[in-house]
Scaffold this motif. Structure first.
Motif, PDB file in Angstrom:
ATOM      1  N   ARG A   1       4.208  -5.834   4.093  1.00 16.06           N
ATOM      2  CA  ARG A   1       5.283  -4.845   4.252  1.00 16.06           C
ATOM      3  C   ARG A   1       6.627  -5.422   3.820  1.00 16.06           C
ATOM      4  N   LYS A   2       6.882  -6.660   4.200  1.00 17.66           N
ATOM      5  CA  LYS A   2       8.125  -7.320   3.793  1.00 17.66           C
ATOM      6  C   LYS A   2       8.180  -7.493   2.279  1.00 17.66           C
ATOM      7  N   ILE A   3       7.068  -7.915   1.718  1.00 21.90           N
ATOM      8  CA  ILE A   3       6.996  -8.099   0.264  1.00 21.90           C
ATOM      9  C   ILE A   3       7.196  -6.760  -0.435  1.00 21.90           C
ATOM     10  N   ARG A   4       6.527  -5.714   0.068  1.00 26.89           N
ATOM     11  CA  ARG A   4       6.673  -4.394  -0.540  1.00 26.89           C
ATOM     12  C   ARG A   4       8.126  -3.937  -0.507  1.00 26.89           C
ATOM     13  N   ASN A   5       8.787  -4.084   0.621  1.00 26.83           N
ATOM     14  CA  ASN A   5      10.182  -3.662   0.732  1.00 26.83           C
ATOM     15  C   ASN A   5      11.064  -4.397  -0.282  1.00 26.83           C
ATOM     16  N   ALA A   6      10.831  -5.700  -0.455  1.00 28.75           N
ATOM     17  CA  ALA A   6      11.610  -6.476  -1.422  1.00 28.75           C
ATOM     18  C   ALA A   6      11.303  -6.033  -2.859  1.00 28.75           C
ATOM     19  N   VAL A   7      10.029  -5.762  -3.136  1.00 27.72           N
ATOM     20  CA  VAL A   7       9.629  -5.325  -4.477  1.00 27.72           C
ATOM     21  C   VAL A   7      10.242  -3.965  -4.803  1.00 27.72           C
ATOM     22  N   VAL A   8      10.181  -3.021  -3.886  1.00 31.23           N
ATOM     23  CA  VAL A   8      10.754  -1.688  -4.102  1.00 31.23           C
ATOM     24  C   VAL A   8      12.257  -1.801  -4.350  1.00 31.23           C
TER      25      VAL A   8
ATOM     26  N   GLY B   1      10.402   8.720  -6.703  1.00 28.71           N
ATOM     27  CA  GLY B   1       9.301   8.370  -5.815  1.00 28.71           C
ATOM     28  C   GLY B   1       8.155   7.629  -6.480  1.00 28.71           C
ATOM     29  N   TRP B   2       8.115   7.577  -7.815  1.00 27.10           N
ATOM     30  CA  TRP B   2       7.032   6.889  -8.524  1.00 27.10           C
ATOM     31  C   TRP B   2       7.011   5.403  -8.166  1.00 27.10           C
ATOM     32  N   ILE B   3       8.189   4.773  -8.073  1.00 31.04           N
ATOM     33  CA  ILE B   3       8.235   3.351  -7.698  1.00 31.04           C
ATOM     34  C   ILE B   3       7.629   3.182  -6.303  1.00 31.04           C
ATOM     35  N   GLY B   4       7.957   4.068  -5.392  1.00 31.09           N
ATOM     36  CA  GLY B   4       7.371   4.016  -4.063  1.00 31.09           C
ATOM     37  C   GLY B   4       5.859   4.188  -4.104  1.00 31.09           C
ATOM     38  N   TYR B   5       5.399   5.088  -4.969  1.00 29.64           N
ATOM     39  CA  TYR B   5       3.961   5.353  -5.069  1.00 29.64           C
ATOM     40  C   TYR B   5       3.208   4.147  -5.631  1.00 29.64           C
ATOM     41  N   ILE B   6       3.702   3.579  -6.722  1.00 29.97           N
ATOM     42  CA  ILE B   6       2.951   2.483  -7.353  1.00 29.97           C
ATOM     43  C   ILE B   6       3.010   1.195  -6.533  1.00 29.97           C
ATOM     44  N   THR B   7       3.964   1.103  -5.611  1.00 32.35           N
ATOM     45  CA  THR B   7       4.054  -0.087  -4.776  1.00 32.35           C
ATOM     46  C   THR B   7       3.456   0.137  -3.382  1.00 32.35           C
ATOM     47  N   LYS B   8       2.730   1.233  -3.204  1.00 30.35           N
ATOM     48  CA  LYS B   8       2.118   1.512  -1.891  1.00 30.35           C
ATOM     49  C   LYS B   8       1.174   0.370  -1.522  1.00 30.35           C
ATOM     50  N   LEU B   9       0.940   0.223  -0.242  1.00 32.31           N
ATOM     51  CA  LEU B   9       0.118  -0.877   0.248  1.00 32.31           C
ATOM     52  C   LEU B   9      -1.384  -0.626   0.072  1.00 32.31           C
ATOM     53  N   SER B  10      -1.784   0.645   0.024  1.00 35.31           N
ATOM     54  CA  SER B  10      -3.215   0.939  -0.095  1.00 35.31           C
ATOM     55  C   SER B  10      -3.687   0.711  -1.534  1.00 35.31           C
ATOM     56  N   GLN B  11      -4.974   0.520  -1.684  1.00 41.06           N
ATOM     57  CA  GLN B  11      -5.660   0.323  -2.961  1.00 41.06           C
ATOM     58  C   GLN B  11      -5.247  -0.966  -3.667  1.00 41.06           C
ATOM     59  N   LYS B  12      -4.788  -1.929  -2.909  1.00 40.66           N
ATOM     60  CA  LYS B  12      -4.430  -3.232  -3.471  1.00 40.66           C
ATOM     61  C   LYS B  12      -5.330  -4.274  -2.816  1.00 40.66           C
ATOM     62  N   GLU B  13      -6.081  -5.020  -3.620  1.00 39.79           N
ATOM     63  CA  GLU B  13      -6.940  -6.069  -3.074  1.00 39.79           C
ATOM     64  C   GLU B  13      -6.101  -7.219  -2.523  1.00 39.79           C
ATOM     65  N   ASN B  14      -5.028  -7.538  -3.211  1.00 39.23           N
ATOM     66  CA  ASN B  14      -4.133  -8.630  -2.849  1.00 39.23           C
ATOM     67  C   ASN B  14      -2.742  -8.133  -3.199  1.00 39.23           C
ATOM     68  N   TYR B  15      -1.993  -7.679  -2.202  1.00 35.85           N
ATOM     69  CA  TYR B  15      -0.732  -6.996  -2.509  1.00 35.85           C
ATOM     70  C   TYR B  15       0.210  -7.804  -3.395  1.00 35.85           C
ATOM     71  N   PRO B  16       0.541  -9.044  -3.054  1.00 33.71           N
ATOM     72  CA  PRO B  16       1.464  -9.783  -3.926  1.00 33.71           C
ATOM     73  C   PRO B  16       0.915  -9.949  -5.349  1.00 33.71           C
ATOM     74  N   GLY B  17      -0.404 -10.073  -5.471  1.00 35.81           N
ATOM     75  CA  GLY B  17      -1.018 -10.238  -6.785  1.00 35.81           C
ATOM     76  C   GLY B  17      -1.201  -8.939  -7.553  1.00 35.81           C
ATOM     77  N   SER B  18      -0.943  -7.806  -6.917  1.00 36.29           N
ATOM     78  CA  SER B  18      -1.152  -6.524  -7.595  1.00 36.29           C
ATOM     79  C   SER B  18      -0.031  -6.210  -8.590  1.00 36.29           C
TER      80      SER B  18
END
Length: 157
Positions: free
Chosen positions: A6-13, A130-147
């Protein structure tokens, strides 16, 4: 899903939202899951996307890609669907000298000429923020930082 994701996602977004695009196009690129006896994996996905990216740059930028190192801004994010199909959600900046219809044709041609490129390609212009939010969602990622395909990410941030 880890709390750190979640922290990584927030920084990436936050980071991706600072990127400047002229005419961004939301593109979903689907991949073949097997070629002969070889199964697709994330490393092959990234290599395939790199081949696609190089073909796209040559097709759109021509000599300025090789001579001056010009780039097409793009953000690639790898996902694996519930049916286990690898695909990329991307933001690709369309160059002003290429019409939207021509852009779709060039992207499709470059993708389909790669080893793992599959014919299912989806384009959306004028996609809401919202596309950036969609492509950075947490679901459907095997390894979030590596996605996030950092090796193939080209941006003006």
């Amino acid at each position: 899903m880890h709390h750190d994701d979640r922290k990584i996602r927030n920084a990436v977004v936050k980071y991706f939202n600072t990127c400047q695009f002229n005419d961004p196009c939301a593109v979903t690129l689907t991949m073949k899951q097997r070629v002969g006896s070889i199964d697709l994996d994330p490393i092959a996905c990234s290599r395939n996307f790199n081949q696609f990216s190089n073909r796209l740059k040559k097709a759109i930028l021509r000599n300025s890609f090789t001579r001056y190192g010009n780039r097409i801004h793009m953000i690639p994010v790898l996902e694996r669907s519930h049916s286990q199909r690898y695909h990329y959600h991307t933001v690709i900046d369309r160059s002003a000298h290429v019409t939207r219809n021509n852009f779709k044709g060039i992207v499709s041609d470059c993708w389909n000429r790669t080893l793992w490129g599959y014919r299912e390609i989806h384009f959306e212009f004028d996609k809401p923020a919202g596309w950036i939010g969609y492509i950075t969602k947490l679901s459907q990622k095997e390894n979030y930082p590596g996605s996030i395909d950092w090796q193939n990410l080209h941006r003006d941030c």
